[in-house]
Design an enzyme around this catalytic site. Structure first.
Site, mmCIF file in Angstrom:
data_model
loop_
_atom_site.group_PDB
_atom_site.id
_atom_site.type_symbol
_atom_site.label_atom_id
_atom_site.label_comp_id
_atom_site.label_asym_id
_atom_site.label_seq_id
_atom_site.Cartn_x
_atom_site.Cartn_y
_atom_site.Cartn_z
ATOM 1 N N ASP A 156 42.561 41.038 42.444
ATOM 2 C CA ASP A 156 41.322 40.500 43.005
ATOM 3 C C ASP A 156 40.368 40.015 41.900
ATOM 4 O OD1 ASP A 156 39.658 39.681 45.044
ATOM 5 O OD2 ASP A 156 39.164 41.683 45.788
ATOM 6 N N ASP A 157 39.541 40.908 41.371
ATOM 7 C CA ASP A 157 38.577 40.566 40.304
ATOM 8 C C ASP A 157 38.704 41.628 39.211
ATOM 9 O OD1 ASP A 157 36.925 38.367 41.747
ATOM 10 O OD2 ASP A 157 37.047 40.014 43.185
ATOM 11 N N HIS A 160 46.638 37.211 44.550
ATOM 12 C CA HIS A 160 45.217 37.322 44.927
ATOM 13 C C HIS A 160 44.419 37.651 43.674
ATOM 14 C CE1 HIS A 160 42.122 38.955 48.099
ATOM 15 N NE2 HIS A 160 41.503 38.561 46.995
ATOM 16 N N HIS A 194 40.896 36.035 41.681
ATOM 17 C CA HIS A 194 39.809 35.062 41.523
ATOM 18 C C HIS A 194 39.620 34.867 40.027
ATOM 19 C CE1 HIS A 194 38.521 35.541 45.773
ATOM 20 N NE2 HIS A 194 39.055 36.738 45.610
ATOM 21 N N GLU A 231 38.724 42.417 55.254
ATOM 22 C CA GLU A 231 38.349 43.224 54.080
ATOM 23 C C GLU A 231 37.194 44.131 54.531
ATOM 24 O OE1 GLU A 231 36.672 40.955 50.833
ATOM 25 O OE2 GLU A 231 36.969 42.571 49.367
HETATM 26 N N1 ADE Z 1 35.161 36.598 45.836
HETATM 27 C C1 ADE Z 1 35.674 37.225 44.771
HETATM 28 N N2 ADE Z 1 36.216 38.391 45.143
HETATM 29 C C2 ADE Z 1 36.068 38.493 46.486
HETATM 30 C C3 ADE Z 1 36.428 39.461 47.444
HETATM 31 N N3 ADE Z 1 37.077 40.584 47.139
HETATM 32 N N4 ADE Z 1 36.093 39.228 48.734
HETATM 33 C C4 ADE Z 1 35.446 38.112 49.061
HETATM 34 N N5 ADE Z 1 35.084 37.176 48.198
HETATM 35 C C5 ADE Z 1 35.400 37.360 46.908
HETATM 36 ZN ZN ZN Z 2 39.466 38.306 46.838
#
Ligand code: ADE
Ligand code: ZN
Length: 339
Positions: free
Chosen positions: A278-279, A17, A19, A200
């Site tokens: 995630d990010d 996971h 992005h 989430e």
């Molecule tokens: N896009 C990038 N990170 C995200 C996240 N945690 N939830 C939803 N969309 C995303």
């Molecule tokens: Zn995500």
């Protein structure tokens, strides 16, 4: 006593996971802005980092989409991907399945080809440089309509042999998975795997919709599934992989503090939970930082950390023989570490 820090650092793992646009570090954002002559509304890297204070998902998304504006050329997407893979390799990630958001780029005139070819070139460079394997997952933005998702799937057609699956991300509340039922069915008919962010911020009903209407192969986040015992038991029974992101949950106020993170409850409920970043450029750390954030949580021991890494391979879209090989390496690592 086991040095859990050293244990998780060296643990071979997959990341499921991530992005790729969320791996854009502030320094890199300024460098791309300069090379592409794109304006960004921040005076300095410090100024930009100072803006990374979020109270909910949408706060983050607003700044994340703005940041992506600096990505313009195939070289940008290649360099962005390779910089992520360099960091992942340093964290002993041996396989990564990365999301990208094509609509963020095509909407501002960057052709799909530029994005996809740049990322695929970065993936190829990572394989050569680190032996790190990867897969690409095309995410539809759920705040846009289903026609836009269909148009994106159509544009992606020439690349579908190099794309493992489709995903669903962006603003969850008010955009339930059922909104994308037809395009997910079409993607499934084309042989693509399916994943979706659900639970989430959204309620357990969104997780049911992801399962029953999108026919997902993996659940991204899934935290709020725990509010429903029937759903939790079903996810365990079906061995559904959850791609959990502890530091993201903390930064986006999905949890009240890391001590309140549900990962231990997930494991005890028999859920196939994994740890992911995630990010990472926005949430304060890459995958090992996410594992480390869990060290010291009540009830989590070395076997749990080994299980989380084990789950990352079991939940990957790798073929069975590759999963078996990664699990054998993992078992050897755990045995040697304990010796
Ligand atoms: N896009 C990038 N990170 C995200 C996240 N945690 N939830 C939803 N969309 C995303
Ligand atoms: Zn995500």
């Amino acid at each position: 006593m086991t040095d859990l820090n050293a244990f998780v650092t060296g643990l071979p793992k997959a990341e499921l996971h991530l992005h790729i646009e969320g791996s854009l570090e502030p320094e890199q954002m300024f460098a791309f802005a300069r090379r592409n002559k794109v304006e960004i509304p921040f005076a300095s890297v410090e100024d930009l980092r100072g803006a990374y204070e979020f109270s909910k998902l949408q706060d983050f998304l607003d700044i994340y989409y703005q940041g992506a504006n600096v990505l313009c050329t195939e070289a940008d997407f290649h360099d962005l991907a390779l910089a992520y893979f360099d960091r992942a390799a340093a964290d002993n990630v041996v396989h990564a399945e990365i999301f990208f958001d094509p609509q963020t780029h095509t909407a501002r005139g960057i052709p799909f080809q530029v994005v996809a070819d740049g990322l695929l070139a970065g993936m190829s460079s990572a394989q050569t440089k680190h032996g790190l394997t990867s897969k690409l997952i095309l995410c539809f933005l759920r705040h846009l309509d289903e026609d836009d998702a269909f148009a994106t799937l159509k544009v992606a057609e020439p690349w579908l042999d190099r794309i493992a699956g489709v995903g669903l991300d962006s603003s969850e509340l008010g955009h339930p998975p059922s909104k994308f039922e037809k395009v997910f069915t079409a993607a499934g008919d084309m042989g693509l795997l399916r994943v979706a962010h659900a639970g989430e911020e959204g309620p357990p009903e969104y997780v049911y919709e992801a399962l029953d209407r999108l026919h997902i192969d993996r659940l991204d986040h899934g935290n709020r599934s725990l509010e429903d015992t029937v759903l939790t038991a079903r996810l365990a029974r079906e061995a559904m992989t959850l791609t959990v992101c502890p530091l993201s949950n903390l930064k986006l106020c999905v949890v009240d503090g890391i001590a309140a993170h549900p990962i231990e409850r997930m494991l005890r409920a028999g859920l196939r939970a994994t740890v992911n970043s995630d990010d990472p450029a926005y949430f304060g750390g890459y995958v090992n930082d996410n594992y480390r954030a869990l060290i010291g949580m009540d009830g989590l021991d070395v076997r749990d950390f080994a299980m989380l890494a084990r789950n990352s391979f079991l939940g990957s879209f790798l073929p069975d023989d590759a999963v078996t090989a990664h699990l054998a390496t993992l078992d050897t690592y755990v045995r040697d570490f304990m010796a």
